[in-house]
Write an enzyme that holds these catalytic residues in place. Structure first.
Site, PDB file in Angstrom:
ATOM      1  NE  ARG A   1     -23.621  -4.504 -45.036  1.00  0.00           N
ATOM      2  CZ  ARG A   1     -23.601  -5.755 -45.854  1.00  0.00           C
ATOM      3  NH1 ARG A   1     -24.185  -7.237 -45.591  1.00  0.00           N
ATOM      4  NH2 ARG A   1     -23.353  -5.891 -47.005  1.00  0.00           N
TER       5      ARG A   1
ATOM      6  CB  SER B   1      -0.877  -0.145   0.778  1.00  0.00           C
ATOM      7  OG  SER B   1      -0.969   1.132   1.062  1.00  0.00           O
TER       8      SER B   1
END
Length: 446
Positions: free
Chosen positions: A318, A279
């Site tokens: 499409r 940390s």
């Protein structure tokens, strides 16, 4: 044109390594996209040559021009040229026709942009998907080693966040293993079946009639892809099946990652990664970073699967938008699922199992987790057995000292009933069975 410094990853070199996707970032990068698009265009021309529609020399000229463009083309420049038409195929075909010492008809033979983009996406998925499968199998191999090593190592099982009954760490690792093996098998199967796409402008193969079916089959063979039964421009099962399978694989990764993150907490202390993270503010921290980042990557996957599944309504021949939504989404799915599997593999490969902590937590209730066994034995002597045992457990009185129990059962008998190693059920057998299943799939012993 020189490549931009950021075209090596889908999200860049800053975050891809954190989430395990460094190699996948390259496999799915802008430059990888360009290479796949060019591979498809070259395959189209070579297919046309194989069917006598263009000269062999022209096919080689197109291949040479494509190789040069793959090295020289700037993805950013191609992107800018792509905006007007809505996809990169249109400007890429123009560039290829300019560069190739061949007639224009030798490039993009009978194809539409979707043919090239869909097939390129399938190529990318196959290439990146192999990495994802590799990471899943690597994680599975480590889970197998843990299951075998700790086949008989007792620990407490937890249901709904509470201590339940005894199990073994080997049985827990076996649940991880089974899901990872199945996910890898399913993904490999789906990748193998991904088909090429070739249908022409409206999916009728009109531009290459009467050779359309032979052209589509030969085209697929050129790229090592499955032959399509028919054009699938607006029938998106190949894409939705792949996306769903990646979602399942991400879930198989998230389960052990979540278990590890919880078991590595200070209060549990049952496992630790080989290289825990620190940390910036708290020197004492030993974070299970590999499991945490695996979980983080996997958590983003379901939403992306939903995007793919909600884009299946491709209208007519499409789609206007639904098709376009797939490109980046599927690449992100591959990158995140593979990255999660990679980080889980890192976590499992060096996972330390603290058997002393497992034993301590197993004994945390003083045997109360086996109160049902005491209740069953006591019931042979009194009709109030359940109430007597419940009262002692709620009061925190050790069951081998509770007067209402010791009046009927000897303390030694109670302690024998409370021995967790005598109530493991088939935990070890489950581990063995999953390991045998794993061995049949891989041919390896953990």
């Amino acid at each position: 044109m020189s490549p931009s410094p950021t075209d090596t990853g889908t999200r860049g070199p800053l975050l891809d390594p954190v989430f395990g996707a460094e190699q996948l970032g390259s496999a799915l990068s802008d430059r990888a996209w360009i290479q796949a698009l060019l591979d498809v265009e070259v395959a189209l021309t070579r297919t046309a040559a194989a069917l006598g529609r263009v000269d062999d020399a022209h096919a080689e000229a197109v291949a040479a021009a494509a190789a040069a463009l793959a090295d020289e083309l700037d993805p950013a420049e191609l992107g800018r040229r792509s905006a007007a038409g809505g996809n990169a195929v249109i400007p890429l075909v123009s560039l290829l026709r300019e560069r190739a010492d061949a007639p224009a008809r030798a490039v993009h033979v009978g194809a539409t942009s979707q043919d090239v983009l869909d097939t390129a996406l399938v190529l990318l998925a196959r290439r990146a998907g192999i990495l994802v499968v590799t990471y899943l199998r690597s994680a599975a191999a480590s889970a197998a080693r843990l299951a075998a090593t700790h086949r008989d190592t007792p620990m407490v099982a937890r249901t709904l966040g509470q201590q339940a009954l005894p199990t073994t760490f080997g049985a827990l690792a076996a649940t991880w293993l089974l899901a990872l093996d199945d996910a890898a098998d399913d993904l490999e199967r789906v990748l193998t079946r991904l088909p090429a796409q070739y249908g022409g402008a409206a999916g009728t193969l009109a531009a290459v009639h009467p050779d359309g079916m032979a052209f589509a089959d030969t085209f697929a063979d050129q790229l090592g892809l499955t032959r399509p039964v028919a054009p699938w421009h607006t029938a998106r099962n190949p894409i939705t099946t792949l996306a769903s399978t990646l979602g399942v694989a991400a879930g198989a990764v998230a389960k052990p990652a979540t278990d590890i993150a919880l078991m590595a907490s200070t209060e549990f202390g049952e496992v630790a990664e080989d290289a825990p993270g620190g940390s910036s503010a708290m020197p004492h921290k030993r974070n299970p970073v590999a499991a945490i980042t695996a979980r983080a990557a996997a958590r983003r996957v379901p939403g992306l699967v939903s995007t793919i599944l909600s884009s299946t309504d491709h209208e007519f021949q499409r789609a206007a938008g639904a098709w376009h939504a797939e490109w980046e989404t599927l690449c992100d799915l591959l990158r995140l699922t593979g990255g999660a599997a990679h980080r889980l593999s890192d976590s499992l490969a060096g996972l330390h199992v603290h058997t002393d902590a497992l034993a301590r937590n197993l004994d945390l209730t003083g045997g109360a987790i086996l109160a049902e066994k005491v209740t069953a034995a006591l019931a042979e002597h009194t009709e109030d057995a359940r109430a007597v045992v419940t009262e002692a457990a709620v009061a925190g009185v050790p069951l081998d000292e509770a007067p209402g129990i010791t009046a009927h059962l000897a303390p030694d008998e109670i302690r024998r009933l409370l021995d967790p190693t005598r109530y493991l059920g088939h935990a070890a057998d489950i581990a063995d069975r999953v390991l045998a299943h794993h061995d049949r799939h891989t041919g390896e012993k953990p």
